[in-house]
Design an enzyme around this catalytic site. Structure first.
Site, PDB file in Angstrom:
ATOM      1  N   LYS A 194      -0.189  50.686 -10.199  1.00 54.34           N
ATOM      2  CA  LYS A 194      -0.109  51.132  -8.807  1.00 54.34           C
ATOM      3  C   LYS A 194      -1.133  52.244  -8.521  1.00 54.34           C
ATOM      4  O   LYS A 194      -1.829  52.188  -7.516  1.00 54.34           O
ATOM      5  CB  LYS A 194       1.309  51.643  -8.484  1.00 54.34           C
ATOM      6  CG  LYS A 194       2.403  50.606  -8.712  1.00 54.34           C
ATOM      7  CD  LYS A 194       3.774  51.131  -8.302  1.00 54.34           C
ATOM      8  CE  LYS A 194       4.308  52.243  -9.174  1.00 54.34           C
ATOM      9  NZ  LYS A 194       4.762  51.827 -10.520  1.00 54.34           N
TER      10      LYS A 194
ATOM     11  N   ARG B 176      11.800  54.578  -4.455  1.00 54.23           N
ATOM     12  CA  ARG B 176      12.309  54.064  -5.732  1.00 54.23           C
ATOM     13  C   ARG B 176      13.809  53.822  -5.704  1.00 54.23           C
ATOM     14  O   ARG B 176      14.370  53.407  -6.722  1.00 54.23           O
ATOM     15  CB  ARG B 176      12.010  55.085  -6.837  1.00 54.23           C
ATOM     16  CG  ARG B 176      10.834  54.735  -7.742  1.00 54.23           C
ATOM     17  CD  ARG B 176      10.641  55.903  -8.696  1.00 54.23           C
ATOM     18  NE  ARG B 176       9.942  55.564  -9.910  1.00 54.23           N
ATOM     19  CZ  ARG B 176       8.645  55.769 -10.112  1.00 54.23           C
ATOM     20  NH1 ARG B 176       7.882  56.215  -9.153  1.00 54.23           N
ATOM     21  NH2 ARG B 176       8.120  55.502 -11.290  1.00 54.23           N
TER      22      ARG B 176
ATOM     23  N   ARG C   9      -2.297  54.843 -21.940  1.00 54.19           N
ATOM     24  CA  ARG C   9      -2.499  55.912 -20.948  1.00 54.19           C
ATOM     25  C   ARG C   9      -2.036  57.249 -21.526  1.00 54.19           C
ATOM     26  O   ARG C   9      -2.676  58.280 -21.330  1.00 54.19           O
ATOM     27  CB  ARG C   9      -1.710  55.569 -19.677  1.00 54.19           C
ATOM     28  CG  ARG C   9      -1.858  56.575 -18.553  1.00 54.19           C
ATOM     29  CD  ARG C   9      -1.237  56.079 -17.266  1.00 54.19           C
ATOM     30  NE  ARG C   9       0.222  56.111 -17.308  1.00 54.19           N
ATOM     31  CZ  ARG C   9       1.017  55.617 -16.351  1.00 54.19           C
ATOM     32  NH1 ARG C   9       0.487  55.037 -15.291  1.00 54.19           N
ATOM     33  NH2 ARG C   9       2.326  55.691 -16.452  1.00 54.19           N
TER      34      ARG C   9
ATOM     35  N   ARG D  42       0.201  62.652 -21.015  1.00 49.58           N
ATOM     36  CA  ARG D  42       1.436  62.687 -20.197  1.00 49.58           C
ATOM     37  C   ARG D  42       2.648  62.552 -21.091  1.00 49.58           C
ATOM     38  O   ARG D  42       2.772  61.569 -21.818  1.00 49.58           O
ATOM     39  CB  ARG D  42       1.391  61.524 -19.200  1.00 49.58           C
ATOM     40  CG  ARG D  42       1.507  61.956 -17.770  1.00 49.58           C
ATOM     41  CD  ARG D  42       1.355  60.768 -16.864  1.00 49.58           C
ATOM     42  NE  ARG D  42       2.646  60.161 -16.578  1.00 49.58           N
ATOM     43  CZ  ARG D  42       2.827  59.210 -15.660  1.00 49.58           C
ATOM     44  NH1 ARG D  42       1.797  58.768 -14.971  1.00 49.58           N
ATOM     45  NH2 ARG D  42       4.009  58.709 -15.452  1.00 49.58           N
TER      46      ARG D  42
ATOM     47  N   ARG E  23      12.506  54.021 -18.664  1.00 48.21           N
ATOM     48  CA  ARG E  23      11.925  53.928 -17.312  1.00 48.21           C
ATOM     49  C   ARG E  23      12.007  52.493 -16.794  1.00 48.21           C
ATOM     50  O   ARG E  23      12.275  52.268 -15.617  1.00 48.21           O
ATOM     51  CB  ARG E  23      10.488  54.428 -17.324  1.00 48.21           C
ATOM     52  CG  ARG E  23      10.434  55.948 -17.295  1.00 48.21           C
ATOM     53  CD  ARG E  23       9.206  56.495 -17.934  1.00 48.21           C
ATOM     54  NE  ARG E  23       7.994  56.196 -17.204  1.00 48.21           N
ATOM     55  CZ  ARG E  23       6.781  56.371 -17.719  1.00 48.21           C
ATOM     56  NH1 ARG E  23       6.643  56.827 -18.952  1.00 48.21           N
ATOM     57  NH2 ARG E  23       5.727  56.100 -16.998  1.00 48.21           N
TER      58      ARG E  23
HETATM   59  P1  ADP Z   1       5.092  55.425 -13.443  1.00 49.15           P
HETATM   60  O1  ADP Z   1       4.620  54.533 -12.338  1.00 49.15           O
HETATM   61  O2  ADP Z   1       4.346  55.227 -14.711  1.00 49.15           O
HETATM   62  O3  ADP Z   1       6.579  55.401 -13.627  1.00 49.15           O
HETATM   63  P2  ADP Z   1       5.053  57.813 -11.776  1.00 49.15           P
HETATM   64  O4  ADP Z   1       3.978  58.817 -11.806  1.00 49.15           O
HETATM   65  O5  ADP Z   1       5.198  56.993 -10.548  1.00 49.15           O
HETATM   66  O6  ADP Z   1       4.766  56.912 -13.060  1.00 49.15           O
HETATM   67  O7  ADP Z   1       6.477  58.502 -12.038  1.00 49.15           O
HETATM   68  C1  ADP Z   1       6.727  59.323 -13.152  1.00 49.15           C
HETATM   69  C2  ADP Z   1       8.173  59.816 -13.119  1.00 49.15           C
HETATM   70  O8  ADP Z   1       8.362  60.679 -11.986  1.00 49.15           O
HETATM   71  C3  ADP Z   1       9.233  58.730 -12.948  1.00 49.15           C
HETATM   72  O9  ADP Z   1       9.604  58.144 -14.183  1.00 49.15           O
HETATM   73  C4  ADP Z   1      10.389  59.538 -12.312  1.00 49.15           C
HETATM   74  O10 ADP Z   1      11.076  60.295 -13.285  1.00 49.15           O
HETATM   75  C5  ADP Z   1       9.663  60.510 -11.411  1.00 49.15           C
HETATM   76  N1  ADP Z   1       9.494  59.964 -10.044  1.00 49.15           N
HETATM   77  C6  ADP Z   1       8.332  59.551  -9.467  1.00 49.15           C
HETATM   78  N2  ADP Z   1       8.539  59.080  -8.233  1.00 49.15           N
HETATM   79  C7  ADP Z   1       9.878  59.156  -8.009  1.00 49.15           C
HETATM   80  C8  ADP Z   1      10.727  58.802  -6.931  1.00 49.15           C
HETATM   81  N3  ADP Z   1      10.248  58.218  -5.812  1.00 49.15           N
HETATM   82  N4  ADP Z   1      12.057  59.026  -7.065  1.00 49.15           N
HETATM   83  C9  ADP Z   1      12.566  59.603  -8.160  1.00 49.15           C
HETATM   84  N5  ADP Z   1      11.828  59.962  -9.228  1.00 49.15           N
HETATM   85  C10 ADP Z   1      10.497  59.739  -9.169  1.00 49.15           C
END
Ligand code: ADP
Length: 192
Positions: A14, A89, A128, A134, A146
């Site tokens: 994404k 989400r 990554r 990270r 996740r």
């Molecule tokens: P990825 O797409 O690899 O999961 P992100 O950067 O989108 O990575 O998200 C990393 C973490 O941040 C998620 O696993 C979650 O814990 C938190 N997070 C991100 N966006 C949200 C959201 N919209 N609602 C709740 N938690 C979130």
């Protein structure tokens, strides 16, 4: 305005596709993951709390991400549109997003789900993690959590936009440029 939700499991690509889309369409990229990592880097109270959940592979509370997004949307209402990446989400987040946009007289135009198999996602995230350091990208256990969180709480959000005929699947296992072409084709169909 063109408002796109990029959807799919962690590691689907994404963020990578969002970067290419902002170049092509001049959109504002809103990634809740990036916004949370900024808070973590600044060691704010919010960042410290969020990191505990992120490192377990759990979601941070809805109110936290909703307020972050609200703040960013309000700042950029004069833009060409938004790419929402990693948001919404949960069903609650999706409802709030729709309300927030409706209050401004705008709407989500399309949700694009990147389709990528779990094994590929796990490999991509581990790679990554080696490059970025990270913390949530380092262990297979966290990554599997996740994916599990995605399947339990997030995947259902697709139904909301399917119901409004705004949802499209895009094959996300080819090259970055192939995936981008598929996405652009879907966006261009909106303009006709
Ligand atoms: P990825 O797409 O690899 O999961 P992100 O950067 O989108 O990575 O998200 C990393 C973490 O941040 C998620 O696993 C979650 O814990 C938190 N997070 C991100 N966006 C949200 C959201 N919209 N609602 C709740 N938690 C979130």
């Amino acid at each position: 305005m063109l408002n796109i939700i990029l959807f799919g499991p962690p590691g689907a690509g994404k963020g990578t596709q969002a970067e290419k889309l902002i170049d092509k369409y001049g959109l504002i990229h809103l990634s809740t993951g990036d916004l949370l990592r900024t808070e973590i880097a600044k060691e704010t109270a919010l960042g410290i709390e969020a990191k505990k959940l992120i490192d377990k592979g759990e979601l941070v509370p809805d109110e936290v991400v909703i307020e972050m997004i609200r703040h960013e949307v309000e700042k950029h209402l004069d833009s060409n549109g938004f790419i929402f990446d990693g948001f919404p989400r949960t069903t609650v987040q999706a409802k709030k997003l729709d309300e927030m946009l409706a209050n401004e007289g705008i709407d989500v135009d399309i949700m694009i789900s990147l389709v990528v198999e779990d094994e590929i996602v796990i490999k991509r995230i581990l790679k990554r993690g080696q490059l970025s350091g990270r913390s949530d990208d380092q262990s297979v256990g966290t990554i599997k959590n996740r994916l599990d969180t995605y399947n339990r709480q997030t995947a259902i959000v697709e139904e909301r936009y399917k119901g409004r005929n705004k949802h499209r699947y895009v094959h996300g296992m080819g090259t970055i440029d192939e995936t981008f072409d598929y996405i652009v084709k879907e966006i261009n169909k909106l303009k006709k």
